[in-house]
Design a protein around this motif. Structure first.
Motif, PDB file in Angstrom:
ATOM      1  N   MET A  82       0.808  -1.213   0.000  1.00  0.00           N
ATOM      2  CA  MET A  82       0.000   0.000   0.000  1.00  0.00           C
ATOM      3  C   MET A  82       0.849   1.274   0.000  1.00  0.00           C
ATOM      4  O   MET A  82       0.540   2.213  -0.752  1.00  0.00           O
ATOM      5  CB  MET A  82      -0.972  -0.003   1.184  1.00  0.00           C
ATOM      6  N   PRO A  83       1.937   1.351   0.782  1.00  0.00           N
ATOM      7  CA  PRO A  83       2.731   2.580   0.745  1.00  0.00           C
ATOM      8  C   PRO A  83       3.301   2.894  -0.637  1.00  0.00           C
ATOM      9  O   PRO A  83       3.216   4.035  -1.106  1.00  0.00           O
ATOM     10  CB  PRO A  83       3.843   2.311   1.767  1.00  0.00           C
ATOM     11  N   LEU A  84       3.881   1.879  -1.305  1.00  0.00           N
ATOM     12  CA  LEU A  84       4.478   2.153  -2.605  1.00  0.00           C
ATOM     13  C   LEU A  84       3.427   2.398  -3.673  1.00  0.00           C
ATOM     14  O   LEU A  84       3.616   3.242  -4.562  1.00  0.00           O
ATOM     15  CB  LEU A  84       5.410   1.018  -3.024  1.00  0.00           C
ATOM     16  N   ALA A  85       2.310   1.682  -3.619  1.00  0.00           N
ATOM     17  CA  ALA A  85       1.232   1.942  -4.575  1.00  0.00           C
ATOM     18  C   ALA A  85       0.722   3.369  -4.406  1.00  0.00           C
ATOM     19  O   ALA A  85       0.425   4.060  -5.394  1.00  0.00           O
ATOM     20  CB  ALA A  85       0.100   0.940  -4.386  1.00  0.00           C
ATOM     21  N   SER A  86       0.632   3.831  -3.180  1.00  0.00           N
ATOM     22  CA  SER A  86       0.147   5.192  -2.924  1.00  0.00           C
ATOM     23  C   SER A  86       1.131   6.235  -3.454  1.00  0.00           C
ATOM     24  O   SER A  86       0.735   7.224  -4.093  1.00  0.00           O
ATOM     25  CB  SER A  86      -0.077   5.394  -1.425  1.00  0.00           C
ATOM     26  N   ILE A  87       2.428   6.008  -3.193  1.00  0.00           N
ATOM     27  CA  ILE A  87       3.441   6.937  -3.709  1.00  0.00           C
ATOM     28  C   ILE A  87       3.423   6.932  -5.234  1.00  0.00           C
ATOM     29  O   ILE A  87       3.442   7.981  -5.883  1.00  0.00           O
ATOM     30  CB  ILE A  87       4.835   6.561  -3.185  1.00  0.00           C
ATOM     31  N   GLY A  88       3.387   5.726  -5.815  1.00  0.00           N
ATOM     32  CA  GLY A  88       3.373   5.621  -7.266  1.00  0.00           C
ATOM     33  C   GLY A  88       2.167   6.307  -7.885  1.00  0.00           C
ATOM     34  O   GLY A  88       2.296   7.048  -8.870  1.00  0.00           O
ATOM     35  N   ALA A  89       1.003   6.094  -7.306  1.00  0.00           N
ATOM     36  CA  ALA A  89      -0.206   6.707  -7.849  1.00  0.00           C
ATOM     37  C   ALA A  89      -0.110   8.221  -7.829  1.00  0.00           C
ATOM     38  O   ALA A  89      -0.541   8.907  -8.768  1.00  0.00           O
ATOM     39  CB  ALA A  89      -1.425   6.232  -7.070  1.00  0.00           C
ATOM     40  N   SER A  90       0.479   8.764  -6.758  1.00  0.00           N
ATOM     41  CA  SER A  90       0.617  10.224  -6.673  1.00  0.00           C
ATOM     42  C   SER A  90       1.598  10.750  -7.710  1.00  0.00           C
ATOM     43  O   SER A  90       1.571  11.938  -8.058  1.00  0.00           O
ATOM     44  CB  SER A  90       1.065  10.632  -5.267  1.00  0.00           C
ATOM     45  N   MET A  91       2.474   9.850  -8.238  1.00  0.00           N
ATOM     46  CA  MET A  91       3.460  10.234  -9.254  1.00  0.00           C
ATOM     47  C   MET A  91       3.026   9.870 -10.674  1.00  0.00           C
ATOM     48  O   MET A  91       3.769  10.089 -11.625  1.00  0.00           O
ATOM     49  CB  MET A  91       4.793   9.552  -8.953  1.00  0.00           C
ATOM     50  N   GLY A  92       1.850   9.268 -10.805  1.00  0.00           N
ATOM     51  CA  GLY A  92       1.345   8.975 -12.144  1.00  0.00           C
ATOM     52  C   GLY A  92       1.251   7.517 -12.506  1.00  0.00           C
ATOM     53  O   GLY A  92       0.989   7.184 -13.670  1.00  0.00           O
ATOM     54  N   SER A  93       1.418   6.616 -11.541  1.00  0.00           N
ATOM     55  CA  SER A  93       1.413   5.186 -11.881  1.00  0.00           C
ATOM     56  C   SER A  93       0.016   4.584 -11.804  1.00  0.00           C
ATOM     57  O   SER A  93      -0.902   5.135 -11.185  1.00  0.00           O
ATOM     58  CB  SER A  93       2.329   4.411 -10.943  1.00  0.00           C
ATOM     59  N   ASN A  94      -0.107   3.419 -12.425  1.00  0.00           N
ATOM     60  CA  ASN A  94      -1.185   2.489 -12.134  1.00  0.00           C
ATOM     61  C   ASN A  94      -0.728   1.643 -10.951  1.00  0.00           C
ATOM     62  O   ASN A  94       0.412   1.771 -10.487  1.00  0.00           O
ATOM     63  CB  ASN A  94      -1.480   1.641 -13.368  1.00  0.00           C
ATOM     64  N   VAL A  95      -1.576   0.748 -10.457  1.00  0.00           N
ATOM     65  CA  VAL A  95      -1.237   0.030  -9.225  1.00  0.00           C
ATOM     66  C   VAL A  95      -1.606  -1.442  -9.337  1.00  0.00           C
ATOM     67  O   VAL A  95      -2.534  -1.815 -10.073  1.00  0.00           O
ATOM     68  CB  VAL A  95      -1.940   0.645  -7.993  1.00  0.00           C
ATOM     69  N   ARG A  96      -0.869  -2.270  -8.594  1.00  0.00           N
ATOM     70  CA  ARG A  96      -1.201  -3.686  -8.493  1.00  0.00           C
ATOM     71  C   ARG A  96      -1.239  -4.083  -7.031  1.00  0.00           C
ATOM     72  O   ARG A  96      -0.330  -3.755  -6.259  1.00  0.00           O
ATOM     73  CB  ARG A  96      -0.180  -4.543  -9.240  1.00  0.00           C
ATOM     74  N   VAL A  97      -2.302  -4.795  -6.649  1.00  0.00           N
ATOM     75  CA  VAL A  97      -2.463  -5.357  -5.316  1.00  0.00           C
ATOM     76  C   VAL A  97      -2.870  -6.821  -5.470  1.00  0.00           C
ATOM     77  O   VAL A  97      -2.938  -7.337  -6.577  1.00  0.00           O
ATOM     78  CB  VAL A  97      -3.509  -4.571  -4.493  1.00  0.00           C
ATOM     79  N   GLY A  98      -3.150  -7.491  -4.369  1.00  0.00           N
ATOM     80  CA  GLY A  98      -3.589  -8.878  -4.420  1.00  0.00           C
ATOM     81  C   GLY A  98      -2.781  -9.761  -3.495  1.00  0.00           C
ATOM     82  O   GLY A  98      -1.664  -9.434  -3.088  1.00  0.00           O
ATOM     83  N   LEU A  99      -3.361 -10.926  -3.164  1.00  0.00           N
ATOM     84  CA  LEU A  99      -2.742 -11.832  -2.206  1.00  0.00           C
ATOM     85  C   LEU A  99      -1.506 -12.530  -2.764  1.00  0.00           C
ATOM     86  O   LEU A  99      -0.747 -13.124  -1.999  1.00  0.00           O
ATOM     87  CB  LEU A  99      -3.764 -12.861  -1.718  1.00  0.00           C
TER      88      LEU A  99
END
Length: 310
Positions: free
Chosen positions: A240-257
Motif C-alpha cells: 500500500m505505501p508504494l502503490a500510494s506513492i506511485g499513484a501520486s506520481m502517475g502510476s497504475n497500481v497492483r495489489v492482491g494476495l
C-alpha cells in the motif's frame, strides 16, 4: 476543469510465492480462485492476474486443465481483463510456464524481463508451521534458485504472445529489466504501448525504498519515453505505501494476495477485494478515477475479451 486521470488497478489473486499455510484466506481451489477474482473485479480491479494451484495441497501448477476450471467462470461473471502468468513458479521450466498463455491466448500475459535470484527463504522466519512438505522445500530451496528468463526465453515468449494477439505485463524487478525491455522494443519484438509493472521489495530485485521507486521511474522515462503505462507493485508490507506513492506520481497500481497477505500491520487481508477496496480508497482520496476494464483495454490497446480462447 481538467479531467481526472484514469488508474488501472491490477489484482494478482493467488500467485506462486505464498503457500497455503501462510494465510487461511489464500485462494487455492478453482472455485476459490474464481470467487476471489470476481470479488476483486466487483471491487474495482480492471485486470485480474491469474495463477493456478493444485487443489489437493495448494502447489502452483501451470497445467492448462487447472486454468480451464476457473477462466470461463471469471469471463462469464466479469468484464475484467484476464492476465495469465508466464512466470508460474520459479521452480518451473520456461516450457511449463508458457503452457496456459499458449493455450488460452489471453488479452494480457505477464513476462519477467530477466533472470534473477529469487529469495523466498526469509519467510521461513515468519511462518513456522506448514501443512505440506512441499511448502518448506519451496521456500528453503530458493537459497539456491535462479528464476530463468534468458534473452532466448523472453524472445520465445514474445513471439508466441505476438502471434496470439496477447500483449504483456512487463514485470521489471530491477533497472536491468527496463534495459532488457528497451532492447526488445528496439528489436521490434516488444511493441508499445508497454505496460510496465515495476516490482519492489523481493529479495533478488530492487529494494522498496521510495528512492528505488523514483529511480525506476526515471529510468523508464529515459528508456521508453511516452510509450509506456507505468504500474507499481510493492511486495509484502510495501504494497500500500508504494502503490500510494506511485499513484501520486502517475502510476497504475497492483495489489492482491500474490503480492501481500496483509491489509494492515499484523492483520491478514481476508480477501483480494479487501486490498482492491483499500487502494481504491487511496486513489479516490487523491482525486483519481479508477479505470474500468474497457478503459484499460483502450489504454493498453488490447484485442478484447471476445478474442481469447476460453
Amino acid at each position: 476543469m481538467a479531467a481526472s486521470r484514469k488508474v488501472i488497478i491490477t489484482c494478482a489473486v493467488t500467485g506462486a510465492i505464498h503457500t497455503p499455510s501462510m494465510s487461511p484466506h489464500l485462494p487455492v481451489t478453482a472455485s476459490e480462485i474464481a470467487e476471489a477474482a470476481i470479488g476483486a473485479a466487483e471491487a474495482g480491479a480492471a485486470i485480474l492476474h491469474l495463477h493456478a494451484r493444485d487443489p489437493k495441497d495448494g502447489r502452483p501448477t501451470q497445467d492448462p486443465a487447472a486454468f480451464a476450471e476457473f477462466l470461463p467462470r471469471i469471463k462469464q461473471a466479469t468484464k475484467a481483463v484476464v492476465n495469465i502468468t508466464t512466470g508460474g513458479s520459479p521452480h518451473m521450466t520456461v516450457e511449463e510456464r508458457m503452457r496456459p498463455a499458449s493455450t488460452f491466448k489471453p488479452e494480457v500475459a505477464s513476462l519477467n524481463m530477466g533472470s534473477m535470484n529469487f529469495g523466498l527463504f526469509p519467510m521461513m522466519k515468519r511462518f513456522k508451521e506448514f501443512k505440506h512438505d512441499w511448502e518448506v522445500k519451496h521456500l528453503e530451496n530458493s537459497r539456491d534458485l535462479v528464476f530463468k528468463n534468458t534473452y532466448n526465453d523472453i524472445e520465445k515468449i514474445l513471439r508466441i504472445g505476438n502471434d496470439n494477439g496477447t500483449r504483456f505485463e512487463f514485470e521489471c524487478y530491477d533497472t536491468s529489466h527496463l534495459y532488457n525491455l528497451a532492447y526488445f522494443a528496439e528489436a521490434g519484438l516488444a511493441k508499445p504501448p508497454f505496460f510496465v509493472q515495476t516490482v519492489f521489495g523481493l529479495l533478488g530485485g530492487i529494494g522498496a525504498h521510495p528512492e528505488d521507486l523514483m529511480h525506476m521511474r526515471r529510468t523508464a522515462d529515459r528508456l521508453l519515453g511516452s510509450n509506456y503505462h507505468w504500474s507499481v507493485l510493492g511486495a509484502g508490507r510495501n504494497q500500500m505505501p508504494l502503490a500510494s506513492i506511485g499513484a501520486s506520481m502517475g502510476s497504475n497500481v497492483r495489489v492482491g494476495l500474490e503480492d501481500s497477505l496483509w491489509i494492515a500491520p499484523g492483520t491478514f487481508a481476508k480477501s483480494n477485494a479487501d486490498q482492491v477496496r483499500k487502494i481504491r480508497q487511496v486513489l479516490e482520496g487523491l482525486s483519481l478515477e479508477v479505470a474500468t476494464p474497457d478503459e484499460a483495454r483502450d489504454m493498453l490497446q488490447l484485442k478484447g475479451g471476445d478474442q481469447v480462447a476460453f
